[in-house]
Enzyme design. Structure first.
Site, PDB file in Angstrom:
ATOM      1  CD  GLU A 199      -5.685   0.560   2.387  1.00  0.00           C
ATOM      2  OE1 GLU A 199      -6.327   0.584   1.336  1.00  0.00           O
ATOM      3  OE2 GLU A 199      -5.454  -0.487   3.023  1.00  0.00           O
TER       4      GLU A 199
ATOM      5  NE  ARG B 107      -3.816  -2.104  -0.173  1.00  0.00           N
ATOM      6  CZ  ARG B 107      -3.576  -3.187  -0.923  1.00  0.00           C
ATOM      7  NH1 ARG B 107      -2.464  -3.272  -1.645  1.00  0.00           N
ATOM      8  NH2 ARG B 107      -4.438  -4.166  -0.967  1.00  0.00           N
TER       9      ARG B 107
ATOM     10  CB  SER C 117      -9.541  -0.755   3.493  1.00  0.00           C
ATOM     11  OG  SER C 117     -10.185  -1.823   2.830  1.00  0.00           O
TER      12      SER C 117
END
Length: 308
Positions: free
Chosen positions: A300, A181, A230
């Site tokens: 995130e 990520r 998310s």
């Protein structure tokens, strides 16, 4: 500084797109929260973006780039300086290379959904995993977006950035360092374009996989409410949603912000949530998971701006 007439006029002269002052940012984020930006500017081409950023750097005006606003929480006090909306960078092209692959070039503001539709239309395989990811190209590459075991790093062959020296620079895949990520890239660099390597495929099988992924996302994710995707990264291959569910926090509310009853790693806006409500829930989740499982969750989503 942005109340200065000269600065306002210079901003308008940099771009052919919209230049809006004291613009509420809840209109530009998928979560639907956020106070005003001093200015929101929408360049319509790579050239306008370069001209705008050069002006901002020259005048020492802070700025934030904004894609689809799908991985972003803007605090209730909004953002000082200029928010540069990349939605005007919409060029999308493709061509075959000598190796038989299809090279797709997309500017930063192109939604991933547009590329997925192109893949169906032109029978291109390799980006099916992006189905249902609501972001745009620039943000997806910077955060190395992924799903179902694949990530942007698997298909990106090059990116073009406006670097810290205010020059357009193309970086090949071997010059890029991706992590989970995250793309290791200077915060000052602005991604303006990306190239993907795809393969010719069968339209029926591509469409079938895309339909399957859409159905899976619809069954698991709270898509009927505004959300930022998310909230946390999965720690060490443990699903963050499972950890949150084990704490009993699903359904917990702060104002109109709620930890989804459908998926623990989503916070949804039930209608009139404030950013402060969302941030409070994020902090509560982090604290509860650390207390219960001795695991520190890493966000995130990106939280920017000032408190209201």
């Amino acid at each position: 500084m942005l109340h200065d007439f000269f600065i306002k006029e210079q901003l308008k002269s940099c771009v052919s797109g919209a230049v809006l002052f004291d613009e509420p940012l809840d209109r530009y984020t998928s979560m639907g929260v956020g106070g005003p930006a001093d200015a929101l500017v929408v360049p319509q081409s790579m050239e306008e973006l370069v001209q705008l950023v050069r002006f901002l750097r020259k005048e020492n005006i802070p700025f934030l780039t904004l894609g689809n606003g799908t991985n972003l929480i803007v605090r209730d006090g909004g953002c000082r300086g200029v928010v540069v909306a990349l939605r005007g960078l919409q060029k999308l092209s493709w061509a075959s290379d000598p190796e038989g692959k299809i090279r797709v070039q997309a500017e930063a503001g192109v939604p991933l959904a547009s590329i997925v539709q192109l893949c169906i239309k032109e029978s291109l395989a390799g980006l099916e995993f992006c189905t249902g990811i609501p972001g745009s190209v620039g943000g997806a590459v910077r955060m190395n977006a992924g799903a179902f075991g694949r990530e942007m790093k698997d298909v990106v062959t090059a990116i073009t950035v406006l670097n810290e020296h205010l020059e357009l620079e193309t970086l090949s895949r071997r010059e890029l360092s991706f992590e989970y990520r995250r793309l290791n890239l200077s915060d000052e660099a602005v991604i303006v374009c990306a190239e993907f390597a795809l393969c010719p495929g069968e339209r029926e099988s591509i469409s079938a996989e895309i339909s399957e992924i859409l159905a899976l996302r619809k069954s698991k994710h709270p898509l009927n409410f505004r959300n930022a995707g998310s909230i946390f990264k999965n720690p060490r291959n443990l699903p963050a949603g499972q950890l949150i569910e084990e704490t009993g926090l699903k359904g917990t509310r702060r104002g109109d912000a709620m930890i989804s009853e459908k998926h623990g790693n989503f916070i949804v806006n039930l209608g009139h949530a404030r950013a402060a409500d969302v941030v409070d829930l994020i902090e509560e989740i982090k604290g509860r998971v650390e207390n219960c499982r001795a695991i520190q969750l890493e966000a995130e989503v990106h939280i920017v701006g000032e408190d209201g």
